[in-house]
Structure formats: structure tokens, C-alpha cells
Motif scaffolding. Structure first.
Motif, PDB file in Angstrom:
ATOM      1  N   ARG A 212      10.068  12.664  40.539  1.00 50.87           N
ATOM      2  CA  ARG A 212      10.001  13.985  39.929  1.00 50.87           C
ATOM      3  C   ARG A 212       9.722  13.873  38.434  1.00 50.87           C
ATOM      4  O   ARG A 212      10.313  13.039  37.734  1.00 50.87           O
ATOM      5  CB  ARG A 212      11.306  14.743  40.151  1.00 50.87           C
ATOM      6  N   LEU A 213       8.836  14.723  37.929  1.00 46.99           N
ATOM      7  CA  LEU A 213       8.493  14.738  36.512  1.00 46.99           C
ATOM      8  C   LEU A 213       9.195  15.917  35.853  1.00 46.99           C
ATOM      9  O   LEU A 213       9.181  17.041  36.360  1.00 46.99           O
ATOM     10  CB  LEU A 213       6.983  14.851  36.330  1.00 46.99           C
ATOM     11  N   SER A 214       9.819  15.657  34.702  1.00 45.04           N
ATOM     12  CA  SER A 214      10.508  16.733  33.974  1.00 45.04           C
ATOM     13  C   SER A 214       9.562  17.468  33.028  1.00 45.04           C
ATOM     14  O   SER A 214       9.752  18.633  32.719  1.00 45.04           O
ATOM     15  CB  SER A 214      11.688  16.159  33.182  1.00 45.04           C
ATOM     16  N   SER A 215       8.551  16.793  32.542  1.00 44.99           N
ATOM     17  CA  SER A 215       7.607  17.408  31.602  1.00 44.99           C
ATOM     18  C   SER A 215       6.445  18.016  32.358  1.00 44.99           C
ATOM     19  O   SER A 215       6.373  17.996  33.589  1.00 44.99           O
ATOM     20  CB  SER A 215       7.106  16.363  30.598  1.00 44.99           C
ATOM     21  N   ALA A 217       3.474  16.936  32.505  1.00 40.22           N
ATOM     22  CA  ALA A 217       2.412  15.945  32.690  1.00 40.22           C
ATOM     23  C   ALA A 217       1.810  16.056  34.089  1.00 40.22           C
ATOM     24  O   ALA A 217       2.473  16.480  35.046  1.00 40.22           O
ATOM     25  CB  ALA A 217       2.968  14.540  32.465  1.00 40.22           C
ATOM     26  N   PRO A 219       0.945  14.901  37.576  1.00 38.72           N
ATOM     27  CA  PRO A 219       1.529  13.871  38.433  1.00 38.72           C
ATOM     28  C   PRO A 219       0.475  12.892  38.926  1.00 38.72           C
ATOM     29  O   PRO A 219      -0.677  13.264  39.185  1.00 38.72           O
ATOM     30  CB  PRO A 219       2.151  14.666  39.584  1.00 38.72           C
ATOM     31  N   ARG A 220       0.871  11.656  39.087  1.00 36.17           N
ATOM     32  CA  ARG A 220      -0.046  10.606  39.490  1.00 36.17           C
ATOM     33  C   ARG A 220       0.004  10.422  41.010  1.00 36.17           C
ATOM     34  O   ARG A 220       1.050  10.587  41.629  1.00 36.17           O
ATOM     35  CB  ARG A 220       0.338   9.294  38.794  1.00 36.17           C
ATOM     36  N   THR A 248       4.983  18.707  41.348  1.00 36.38           N
ATOM     37  CA  THR A 248       5.682  18.187  40.161  1.00 36.38           C
ATOM     38  C   THR A 248       6.202  16.775  40.384  1.00 36.38           C
ATOM     39  O   THR A 248       7.094  16.328  39.661  1.00 36.38           O
ATOM     40  CB  THR A 248       6.854  19.114  39.804  1.00 36.38           C
ATOM     41  N   GLU A 250       5.232  12.578  41.197  1.00 33.97           N
ATOM     42  CA  GLU A 250       4.280  11.496  41.353  1.00 33.97           C
ATOM     43  C   GLU A 250       4.459  10.899  42.750  1.00 33.97           C
ATOM     44  O   GLU A 250       5.578  10.770  43.244  1.00 33.97           O
ATOM     45  CB  GLU A 250       4.502  10.410  40.291  1.00 33.97           C
TER      46      GLU A 250
END
Length: 351
Positions: A212-215, A217, A219-220, A248, A250
Motif C-alpha cells: 500500500r502506498l501512502s502518498s 505516487a 503504483p508500480r 493505491t 504496488e
């Protein structure tokens, strides 16, 4: 591989002749010593003239096995042209095959392959021989696969798996065990898929990881051993048809052991691994999964389901999560899923 086979046959009392057109006799002998077969009574020669080879072999008893390495280096004086040309390869092969049929010898011709894996030279060469064996493998992995692309006297549905070791090639009796890690502990994001090599099933482990990404950005998405476009399709179906959100997170997907999969039956196993990783819910360690996923979210049946279940049962798996048309097999129970949403509910404990 051929040098090991020739040495083993020679040690059993058969007359074996190994003709190399690319290496000197001393080079072949050095490799045989490295493989621990320097004492095998194999007749070695370095020659490229088909007339000289057949004249020499015709003076005595014919060998039980004749190995020519390689056919692209052979030269027949009946045809003009340099070795390796279409006419020379065809003429050289015809003379050698005629000798083998008249004298009762088994003939093995080594042929180069092109970048796409097909046999170099004229296609008629494949029609002239009884069996075409392809030796496949990547330099980065120690395992090699021997596959029969053609066989006039047997099936082409079996493969031989070998491990490249210091002492040469060693047979791998159970290829499925190569691609499976220890299943004693349940791990999230790991599923087992019975893939098909021709019509031979090989069990491989599919590993997924979501972060999980917080920002804000982007996702990859990273995938090794599978089609990245198909991964994007499975993620889209999970979001649109099953209500899961990967936007949200990766996503990393890996096929264990350096294996590469192109079988569409892996869709269901990949989807289950992704759901397991996202929800942190491990799947049963004694279960295998296979089935094709449609854009509608429907799970469709795939070919050779009975063979896949038989291989899974042989390796100790007791359950299979499969499409609706697959019935129970001996020693393994099946749970059928009509849609991908049903599978997601089962993994999340909502069914």
C-alpha cells in the motif's frame, strides 16, 4: 548430453562412434574426463568429410550408435558448396541416413538452432529423420529440458528435465519439486498452479506481493515469468467485477524457480495469489488452482484438467479450486467456482 549417453552405452558393451566436426579429439576427450567418463570405450574421430567417415566405418563392424556433431559441419563431395549450405546439409544427411539404415546403426545428428529455437538449415532435414529432440534451457538457470518435437515411434507428450552440475547433466526425476518451496507454513500471496509442458503437468508456485502506498505516487506493477498485459487484465477484472482496489497498491508477481508461464489456465491461480496478498489471507497449503478468467469475471474450463489433478495428487495435494465443469479425481477433492467473485468470497471467508 550425447557424450554422457554415448559413454554409458559403450560401458554396457555396445560399439559407439562419436564423430566431431567442430572439436578435435583431444577436446572431446578432455570433456569426457571432466564428466568422469574418460575410460569409456567410445571411438572418437574428428572429421568433416562424409565419404571419409563412411569409408572408415565400412571397414569393420558397424557401430550400434553413431553420433555426428554437427550436421552443419559435414561435407559431401557429391555436391558443390561449402559446409552448412542447404544442399550440403541435405546431401550429407542423406548419405549418413542411408548408411545407418543399411548397416543397422542408430544415428544421432546434432543440429544448430536459430534464435527463435527452430532447427537451422532446410526444413526437409526434419522430415528425413525419425525423431526430433530439442534441448532447451537458459544460461541463468541450471535446469535443461529435453523435448520431443517429433517422434515416429513414440509419443511427444513427455519431457526430460536435467540439472546442469559440475559432473555433467543429472536427471531430475520429479520436475514439479523444483518449482515448489516448502509448503509447511502458510504464506499469503502464494498459490500452486499445475502448468503444462506439452501435455505433461509441472507444478509451479505463483508468488504475489502488494504494498500500500501512502502518498499519491503512481503504483508500480512488476511481473517476472508471466505476461504483464495479462496481469493488468486480471487486476482490472478484480477491480471491476469483484470490488477490490489495487489502484493505491504496488503489485509484484513472480513465478518461482525462473519458470515462464504462457498457459491461460494460470489466470485463476494468479488472481487468488493477488487477493491473498491484498487481504493477507493465506490459501490452504495443500490446494492447487487452475482456470481461465474472462473479462466478465467468469471462470472458464481449461484443457487437460484430469492430468493436472493427477499430478497434484501425486505430490500430496488434497484440494483443488477449479472451474465448474471439473469433477473430483481420485485422491483429491475439488471445489468449483463459476465466477471470480465467488473465488474472492471464498478466500475472504464470505461464502
Amino acid at each position: 548430453l550425447l557424450l554422457q549417453a554415448a559413454a554409458n552405452l559403450a560401458r554396457r558393451g555396445l560399439a559407439v562412434a562419436y564423430i566431431s566436426g567442430e572439436e578435435a579429439v583431444d577436446q572431446v576427450r578432455l570433456r569426457a574426463r571432466r564428466l568422469g567418463m574418460g575410460d569409456a570405450p567410445v571411438q572418437l574421430a574428428s572429421a568433416t568429410s562424409v565419404r571419409d567417415i563412411l569409408t572408415t566405418l565400412g571397414t569393420g563392424a558397424p557401430p550400434a550408435l553413431l553420433v555426428i556433431d554437427s550436421i552443419q559441419t559435414m561435407h559431401s563431395d557429391q555436391i558443390e558448396g561449402a559446409p552448412g549450405t542447404v544442399s550440403q546439409v541435405r546431401a550429407s544427411a542423406q548419405e549418413l541416413i542411408r548408411f545407418a539404415k543399411e548397416r543397422g546403426s542408430a544415428l544421432m545428428l546434432v543440429g544448430h538452432v536459430t534464435k527463435d529455437g527452430s532447427i537451422a538449415g532446410p526444413r526437409v532435414l526434419e522430415h528425413m529423420v525419425d525423431t526430433v529432440l530439442a534441448f532447451e534451457g537458459e544460461r541463468s538457470h541450471q535446469y535443461r529440458i529435453l523435448r520431443a518435437n517429433k517422434n515416429r515411434f513414440g509419443g511427444t507428450d513427455e519431457i526430460g528435465v536435467f540439472a546442469m552440475a559440475e559432473e555433467g547433466l543429472c536427471e531430475v526425476g520429479n520436475p514439479s519439486a523444483l518449482f515448489l518451496t516448502d509448503r509447511a507454513e502458510q504464506v499469503t500471496g502464494a498459490t500452486v498452479f499445475p502448468a503444462l509442458e506439452g501435455t505433461r503437468p509441472v507444478l509451479v508456485e505463483i508468488q504475489a506481493l502488494t504494498v500500500r502506498l501512502s502518498s499519491g505516487a503512481t503504483p508500480r506493477r512488476a511481473v517476472v515469468g508471466w505476461d504483464s498485459g495479462r496481469l493488468a487484465m486480471i487486476l482490472a477484472v478484480l477491480e471491476a467485477r469483484c470490488g477490490l482496489s489495487f489502484s493505491t497498491a504496488e503489485v509484484y508477481l513472480n513465478i518461482a524457480g525462473g519458470y515462464r508461464i504462457s498457459d491461460p489456465a494460470a489466470d485463476m491461480a494468479v488472481a487468488a495469489a493477488l487477493v491473498s496478498a491484498l487481504a493477507e489471507k493465506p490459501l490452504p497449503s495443500d490446494a492447487v488452482l487452475f482456470g481461465e478468467v474472462a473479462l466478465s469475471g467468469e471462470i472458464r474450463p481449461v484443457a487437460h484438467a484430469a492430468l493436472r489433478l493427477k499430478e497434484a495428487e501425486k505430490l500430496g495435494f488434497a484440494k483443488a479450486l477449479v472451474p465448474p465443469s471439473v469433477a473430483d479425481a481420485k485422491g483429491i477433492s475439488t471445489k468449483n467456482f463459476r465466477t471470480l467473485a465467488n473465488l474472492v468470497d471464498h478466500i475472504l471467508g464470505r461464502d
